[in-house]
Design an enzyme around this catalytic site. Structure first.
Site, PDB file in Angstrom:
ATOM      1  N   ASP A  44      -8.484  -4.722   5.964  1.00  0.00           N
ATOM      2  CA  ASP A  44      -8.216  -3.724   7.010  1.00  0.00           C
ATOM      3  C   ASP A  44      -8.086  -4.387   8.383  1.00  0.00           C
ATOM      4  OD1 ASP A  44      -7.792  -1.197   8.025  1.00  0.00           O
ATOM      5  OD2 ASP A  44      -9.921  -0.695   8.195  1.00  0.00           O
ATOM      6  N   HIS A 104       0.909  -6.839   9.219  1.00  0.00           N
ATOM      7  CA  HIS A 104       1.003  -6.790   7.750  1.00  0.00           C
ATOM      8  C   HIS A 104       1.588  -8.099   7.206  1.00  0.00           C
ATOM      9  CE1 HIS A 104      -0.242  -2.682   7.918  1.00  0.00           C
ATOM     10  NE2 HIS A 104       0.902  -2.196   8.359  1.00  0.00           N
ATOM     11  N   LEU A 119      -8.354 -17.458 -12.540  1.00  0.00           N
ATOM     12  CA  LEU A 119      -8.762 -16.320 -11.707  1.00  0.00           C
ATOM     13  C   LEU A 119      -8.033 -15.045 -12.138  1.00  0.00           C
ATOM     14  CD1 LEU A 119     -10.206 -15.621  -8.868  1.00  0.00           C
ATOM     15  CD2 LEU A 119      -7.900 -15.847  -7.927  1.00  0.00           C
TER      16      LEU A 119
HETATM   17  C1  IPE Z   1      -4.710  -2.627   6.541  1.00  0.00           C
HETATM   18  O1  IPE Z   1      -4.483  -2.620   7.919  1.00  0.00           O
HETATM   19  C2  IPE Z   1      -3.426  -2.591   5.742  1.00  0.00           C
HETATM   20  C3  IPE Z   1      -3.185  -1.328   5.035  1.00  0.00           C
HETATM   21  C4  IPE Z   1      -3.944  -0.265   5.069  1.00  0.00           C
HETATM   22  C5  IPE Z   1      -1.980  -1.258   4.216  1.00  0.00           C
HETATM   23  P1  IPE Z   1      -4.194  -1.278   8.718  1.00  0.00           P
HETATM   24  O2  IPE Z   1      -2.727  -1.019   8.696  1.00  0.00           O
HETATM   25  O3  IPE Z   1      -5.034  -0.160   8.209  1.00  0.00           O
HETATM   26  O4  IPE Z   1      -4.650  -1.691  10.170  1.00  0.00           O
HETATM   27  P2  IPE Z   1      -5.457  -0.812  11.224  1.00  0.00           P
HETATM   28  O5  IPE Z   1      -6.662  -0.263  10.524  1.00  0.00           O
HETATM   29  O6  IPE Z   1      -4.527   0.274  11.681  1.00  0.00           O
HETATM   30  O7  IPE Z   1      -5.810  -1.774  12.312  1.00  0.00           O
HETATM   31  C1  IPE Z   2      -7.905   1.364   3.471  1.00  0.00           C
HETATM   32  O1  IPE Z   2      -7.636   1.147   4.806  1.00  0.00           O
HETATM   33  C2  IPE Z   2      -6.696   1.065   2.626  1.00  0.00           C
HETATM   34  C3  IPE Z   2      -6.306  -0.336   2.514  1.00  0.00           C
HETATM   35  C4  IPE Z   2      -6.910  -1.359   3.064  1.00  0.00           C
HETATM   36  C5  IPE Z   2      -5.138  -0.581   1.684  1.00  0.00           C
HETATM   37  P1  IPE Z   2      -7.134   2.313   5.788  1.00  0.00           P
HETATM   38  O2  IPE Z   2      -6.994   1.686   7.107  1.00  0.00           O
HETATM   39  O3  IPE Z   2      -5.936   2.969   5.220  1.00  0.00           O
HETATM   40  O4  IPE Z   2      -8.350   3.349   5.741  1.00  0.00           O
HETATM   41  P2  IPE Z   2      -8.977   4.264   6.881  1.00  0.00           P
HETATM   42  O5  IPE Z   2      -7.852   5.096   7.415  1.00  0.00           O
HETATM   43  O6  IPE Z   2      -9.539   3.357   7.908  1.00  0.00           O
HETATM   44  O7  IPE Z   2     -10.029   5.060   6.190  1.00  0.00           O
HETATM   45 MG    MG Z   3      -6.874   0.553   8.670  1.00  0.00          MG
END
Ligand code: IPE
Ligand code: IPE
Ligand code: MG
Length: 264
Positions: free
Chosen positions: A30, A47, A141
């Site tokens: 995240d 990403h 793995l």
């Molecule tokens: C995690 O990073 C990637 C996915 C959920 C696909 P985020 O896209 O959630 O990044 P933040 O939380 O907005 O910083």
């Molecule tokens: C969880 O992250 C999903 C992934 C890392 C793929 P999100 O960023 O989507 O989740 P919330 O919105 O913080 O709960």
């Molecule tokens: Mg996120």
């Protein structure tokens, strides 16, 4: 910290890990968007950088002696993001499998995908099957990719299949047990995660492995996923190694990880 400071996994004849290296680590990757914003870049750059970090993390996991790594790459709820971002994330998955599958296979990685397949673009469905088929006999793995995954959806799907099997007389209600339910989940035959790491400082599971995390140790690290590196990874494992796992008993134990069979 140096690599040598994390005790390496050693194994007994019955394949039980005897050191404190977690056998199965799951990661909620995240903070890509926040990393990009902090660098004045569009979210997609976070990403993209996240995929590079994933490559390095998979390599590190094998070197540390972890047997199974599960990564949360796209949640059932992530479809609610703007179409352009969803499109970028789908493109990154396609590119990851196309570019990295051969190398993962060469390194002996076994790929397993969990999550809902129905409704995915046909070419993505084919890539997921190809990744699993090509690598299914590998013994290195295990890389579990949670894609279009939501734990409540997984449990509901399992409950539906259990209901169908009971209705068809293939399963008795009395045989619906913790073990048999586990066998209907997408993670059938995989041990539960010993350690779940979430980056970005958020302290929640966001619908990830709700059944399987019953006794997992949770470690929340304050760095965004694109800044996750070997030192942060080893720091999380060290924190895990300092925890006392009790499983509601009195003494520290290793995980009850008997593989479960599917009930159908
Ligand atoms: C995690 O990073 C990637 C996915 C959920 C696909 P985020 O896209 O959630 O990044 P933040 O939380 O907005 O910083
Ligand atoms: C969880 O992250 C999903 C992934 C890392 C793929 P999100 O960023 O989507 O989740 P919330 O919105 O913080 O709960
Ligand atoms: Mg996120």
């Amino acid at each position: 910290m140096s690599e040598a400071e994390v005790p390496q996994s050693t194994e007994t004849a019955d394949d039980t890990p005897t050191s404190a290296v977690p056998r199965h680590v799951a990661i909620i990757m995240d903070g890509n968007g926040r990393w990009a914003a902090a660098h004045g870049l569009p979210r997609v750059e976070g990403h993209r950088r996240g995929v590079e970090v994933l490559r390095r993390t998979i390599r590190a996991a094998g070197e540390i002696g972890i047997k199974i790594i599960t990564i949360f790459s796209f949640s059932s709820e992530n479809w609610s993001r703007p179409a352009a971002e969803v499109g970028e994330l789908m493109g990154l998955l396609r590119r990851f499998i196309r570019n990295d599958l051969a190398e993962l296979h060469r390194s002996g990685v076994r790929v397993r995908i969990i999550g809902e397949r129905a409704g995915l673009a046909a070419d993505i469905g084919r890539l997921l099957v190809e990744a699993e088929e090509l690598t299914k006999d590998n013994t290195g793995l295990t890389l579990v990719v949670a894609f279009n995954y939501g734990a409540r959806q997984e449990i509901a799907r399992a409950a539906r299949r259990i209901a169908e099997d009971v209705a068809q007389g293939r399963l008795k209600p009395a045989d619906v047990t913790i073990d048999s339910v586990g066998g209907y989940l997408d993670t059938a035959d995989l041990p539960d995660p010993d350690l779940i790491i979430r980056t970005s400082g958020e302290q929640r599971l966001s619908n990830f492995l709700l059944w399987q995390s019953a006794y997992s140790e949770l470690v929340f690290v304050p760095v965004n996923w694109p800044d996750f590196d070997r030192a942060v990874f080893e720091g999380a494992i060290r924190e895990y190694q300092q925890r006392e796992r009790r499983f509601c008993g009195l003494a520290a134990k290793t995980a009850p990880t008997t593989p479960v069979k599917t009930g159908s």
